[in-house]
Design an enzyme around this catalytic site. Structure first.
Site, mmCIF file in Angstrom:
data_model
loop_
_atom_site.group_PDB
_atom_site.id
_atom_site.type_symbol
_atom_site.label_atom_id
_atom_site.label_comp_id
_atom_site.label_asym_id
_atom_site.label_seq_id
_atom_site.Cartn_x
_atom_site.Cartn_y
_atom_site.Cartn_z
ATOM 1 N N HIS A 1 -1.125 8.346 6.822
ATOM 2 C CA HIS A 1 0.034 7.565 7.530
ATOM 3 C C HIS A 1 0.879 8.996 8.342
ATOM 4 C CE1 HIS A 1 -0.302 3.937 5.404
ATOM 5 N NE2 HIS A 1 -0.660 3.499 6.544
ATOM 6 N N HIS B 1 0.538 6.711 2.279
ATOM 7 C CA HIS B 1 -0.193 8.050 2.015
ATOM 8 C C HIS B 1 -0.514 8.985 3.168
ATOM 9 C CE1 HIS B 1 -3.853 6.458 4.004
ATOM 10 N NE2 HIS B 1 -3.420 5.339 3.379
ATOM 11 N N LYS C 1 0.888 -1.358 -0.041
ATOM 12 C CA LYS C 1 -0.102 -0.112 0.048
ATOM 13 C C LYS C 1 0.890 1.282 0.053
ATOM 14 C CE LYS C 1 -4.324 -1.687 0.532
ATOM 15 N NZ LYS C 1 -4.798 -1.904 1.827
#
Ligand code: ARG
Length: 549
Positions: free
Chosen positions: A118, A115, A112
Site C-alpha cells: 500500500h 502492508h 487486512k
C-alpha cells in the site's frame, strides 16, 4: 516565471515575417534561446546569415543580448536581469484555481494489514493531493475502503469459532489476520465452515445488528491502524466512503445501463459487452451479488454528482489496469462526457531490501514495521552525526519516515522498485535525508547570520556560475510543480529538490557566504530562498523539514 520565449517571439515577429512561437527554440551551448533563420530565406529572398545579421540590429530586448551566428539568431539572457526578474516574481501561483480533483488513493481493505504493497498508492496519492492543492485546485482525497465482500462473513464465522474478545482487543489486526488465515485453510477442508461464512455474509447484507456490529468493530480496528500510518505520512482524507456505501446505489446504475440497451444476461449474470480486446464487464453475479466494477460505477456517478470534478484520479497498481479500462469504457458507452476525465494513475511494484524476514508477519511486510526500522536506523545515524541535537526522537521520525517516502517517490511511478533502507537513508545520496539536511544547513546559516526575512539585494552579486545555477532552478520551480500535476508524477518535484540541493551545495562550497558587505547579504538572500523552496517542496512530497539535524 518570466516567459522569455514569448518575449523573444513578440520582439522578433515584426522583423521576421512568418515567425511562429515554435521557431523560438530553447538553449544550446552558445545561448539560452535561438531562432534558426533558414525558413525565412525564401520569404525574404535573402541568405539566412544576412537575415540574422540584419535582424540583430533591429531587435532590442531589455536584459537579453542578441547575436547572429551562422544563420541563427542567438539570444542570451543577461544574468543580472534574470536574477532580478526571478526575485521579483514569486507570489501566488494558482493556475488550477476553480478546478476540482477527486483523488481515490490508499483505499485499504478492511481486516487486512497495512502492508508494503500500500506504500505506493498512499504516498503517490497523498503527494498528488498536496501538489494539486498547492496549485489552487479543490481536492477531495478519498479512501475507497474495501469493506464489502464475502470474506467478512468468513471472518465473523472464524471469530465465533476460534476468536476471543480479549485477544481481539489486545492484538487487533494481528488477531484478525490470523483468524482470516485460519478460516481460509479450514474452509478448504470443511464445507460446513464455508457454508456458515456465507450465512454470516448474508446477515451483514441484510443488516442483522449482531453481524453488522462485529463487522463495524473489524472496520474500526483496521482504520485505527491505518490512521496511525497516515499521521506519520502527513496524510489526511476527506472521505472514507468505501465499497459498502455504494451497494444500494448499484440498481440505479443497472437502470441506466438497461435504458441504453447495454445490460446483457449471460448464464444468469449481468454483463456489459465491450469491444476490442476487452472482456465483458461483470456487473452482477448469477447469485445476485454485485461486483467490484458495479460499485465503482456507482461511486463514479456519486463523485460526479457530489463533487462535479474536473478530474477523477485513481491511484491504483498497474495490475488493475484492465479494471479501470473497463470502468471508463462503460461510462463512455453510457454517454457520459466526463468519462474522459477519469484517469488511472498506475504504478509498479515495490519490494524492500534488507528487511529481515523475522519482521514479516504471516508472510506480509507491514508498512509500519518498515517505517519503524527506518526510524531506528535514522536515530543511530543522527546520534553519531549530531549527538547534541535536541528533539532527536522527533527528528529521527521525520528523517526515517521521510527516507522511505522520498525513496518511493523518487523514480517515475511506473517503474518497479526494490529499495534498500541503507541507501534511502544515505545523507549524501539522492535521498530525503539529503534534502532535509540541506534545508537544515540553510537554516543554520541563516540563524547564525540572523537573516530572517527577505530583503532587496544587488542581483549583480549572484551572477557567478554557482549562484546563477541555483537561481535558475528556483526560478521555474512553480512550473515544475505544475508539470508534476499534469503528469501525475510526484517524482518531478522530488528530483527537482535534489537538483536544487546539489546546486546549493556547490554554491555553498564555492562561494563563502559570510564574506561581509553586500555580497554576504545577496548570498544570504539566495540561501533563504533555497530554504523556503526546499521546505515547500518537501511538504509536497509529504516530508517534514526539521530546522536542525
Ligand atoms: N481496495 C482495492 C485494493 O486494495 C483498491 C481500490 C481502488 N479504488 C477503486 N475505486 N477501485 O485492491
Amino acid at each position: 516565471m518570466f516567459d522569455y520565449k514569448t518575449l523573444i517571439y513578440n520582439s522578433a515577429k515584426d522583423v521576421l515575417e512568418g515567425l511562429e512561437i515554435s521557431d523560438v527554440a530553447a538553449s544550446d551551448e552558445f545561448c539560452d534561446y535561438c531562432i534558426p533563420c533558414f525558413k525565412f530565406a525564401k520569404i525574404l529572398r535573402k541568405a539566412p546569415a544576412m537575415i540574422a545579421a540584419d535582424a540583430v540590429s533591429r531587435i532590442k530586448i531589455d536584459g537579453i543580448k542578441a547575436e547572429a551566428l551562422n544563420g541563427y539568431l542567438n539570444f542570451t539572457i543577461e544574468r543580472n536581469a534574470f536574477v532580478r526578474r526571478a526575485f521579483e516574481s514569486g507570489g501566488e501561483y494558482k493556475p488550477l484555481a476553480g478546478k476540482t480533483v477527486c483523488l481515490d488513493y490508499s483505499s485499504v481493505n478492511i481486516a487486512k494489514p497495512f502492508h508494503i504493497g500500500h506504500l505506493m498508492t498512499t504516498v503517490i496519492g497523498g503527494s498528488l493531493c498536496k501538489i494539486f492543492r498547492e496549485l489552487g485546485a479543490r481536492v477531495v482525497g478519498i479512501n475507497h475502503l474495501g469493506d464489502w465482500g464475502t470474506q467478512f462473513g468468513g471472518l465473523i464465522s472464524a471469530y465465533r469459532r476460534w476468536g476471543d474478545e480479549g485477544r481481539l482487543n489486545a492484538r487487533g489486526l494481528d488477531e484478525l489476520l490470523e483468524l482470516y488465515v485460519r478460516y481460509h485453510s479450514e474452509s478448504e477442508k470443511d464445507e460446513a465452515v464455508a457454508a456458515e461464512a456465507r450465512e454470516w455474509s448474508k446477515k451483514i447484507e441484510s443488516g442483522d445488528p449482531y453481524a453488522v456490529g462485529l463487522f463495524e468493530r473489524f472496520k474500526a480496528i483496521t482504520l485505527e491502524q491505518a490512521k496511525k500510518v497516515y499521521a506519520r505520512l502527513n496524510i489526511e482524507f476527506d472521505s472514507y466512503l468505501g465499497e459498502s456505501f455504494y451497494v444500494d446505489k448499484v440498481p440505479a446504475v443497472e437502470k441506466k445501463l438497461e435504458q441504453k440497451g447495454l445490460l446483457k444476461m449471460s448464464d444468469g449474470a449481468e454483463i456489459v459487452e465491450l469491444t476490442g480486446d476487452m472482456p465483458p464487464a461483470l456487473i452482477r453475479r448469477s447469485d445476485g451479488a454485485s461486483l467490484y466494477i458495479a460499485r465503482d460505477l456507482a461511486a463514479a456517478y456519486y463523485r460526479h454528482e457530489n463533487y462535479n470534478f474536473d478530474k477523477c484520479l485513481y491511484v491504483v497498481a498497474s495490475h488493475q489496469a484492465l479494471h479501470f479500462k473497463q470502468l471508463f469504457k462503460v461510462l463512455e458507452l453510457l454517454g457520459e462526457p466526463w468519462a474522459s476525465d477519469m484517469i488511472h494513475v498506475s504504478f509498479g511494484m515495490v519490494s524492500v531490501e534488507g528487511m529481515a524476514l523475522s519482521t514479516r508477519r504471516g508472510n506480509v511486510l507491514y508498512l509500519s514495521d518498515v517505517l519503524d526500522s527506518a526510524v531506528e536506523k535514522a536515530a543511530a545515524i543522527i546520534a553519531e552525526r549530531n549527538p547534541d541535537l535536541q528533539d532527536k526522537t522527533r527528528v529521527a521520525e521525520s528523517v526515517g519516515v521521510g527516507a522511505v517516502v522520498f525513496g518511493a517517490l523518487y523514480d517515475g511511478r511506473q517503474k518497479d522498485k526494490n529499495f534498500s533502507l541503507e541507501s534511502a537513508l544515505n545523507f549524501d545520496g539522492e535521498t530525503g535525508p539529503y534534502v532535509q539536511y540541506t534545508h537544515a544547513r540553510c537554516r543554520s546559516v541563516l540563524a547564525k547570520a540572523n537573516y530572517g526575512c527577505s530583503q532587496n539585494v544587488d542581483c549583480n552579486l549572484l551572477t557567478d556560475d554557482e549562484a546563477y545555477e541555483v537561481v535558475k532552478l528556483l526560478a521555474d520551480f512553480d512550473e515544475n510543480i505544475l508539470a508534476a500535476a499534469v503528469k501525475y508524477e510526484p517524482s518531478v518535484v522530488s528530483r527537482r529538490l535534489v537538483k536544487i540541493c546539489q546546486a546549493f551545495n556547490r554554491f555553498y562550497n564555492a562561494d563563502r557566504i559570510m564574506c561581509g558587505g553586500e555580497t554576504e547579504k545577496a548570498r544570504l538572500e539566495l540561501t533563504l530562498r533555497v530554504a523556503d523552496a526546499l521546505k515547500r517542496g518537501l511538504s509536497l512530497v509529504l516530508l517534514d523539514a526539521p530546522e536542525k539535524m
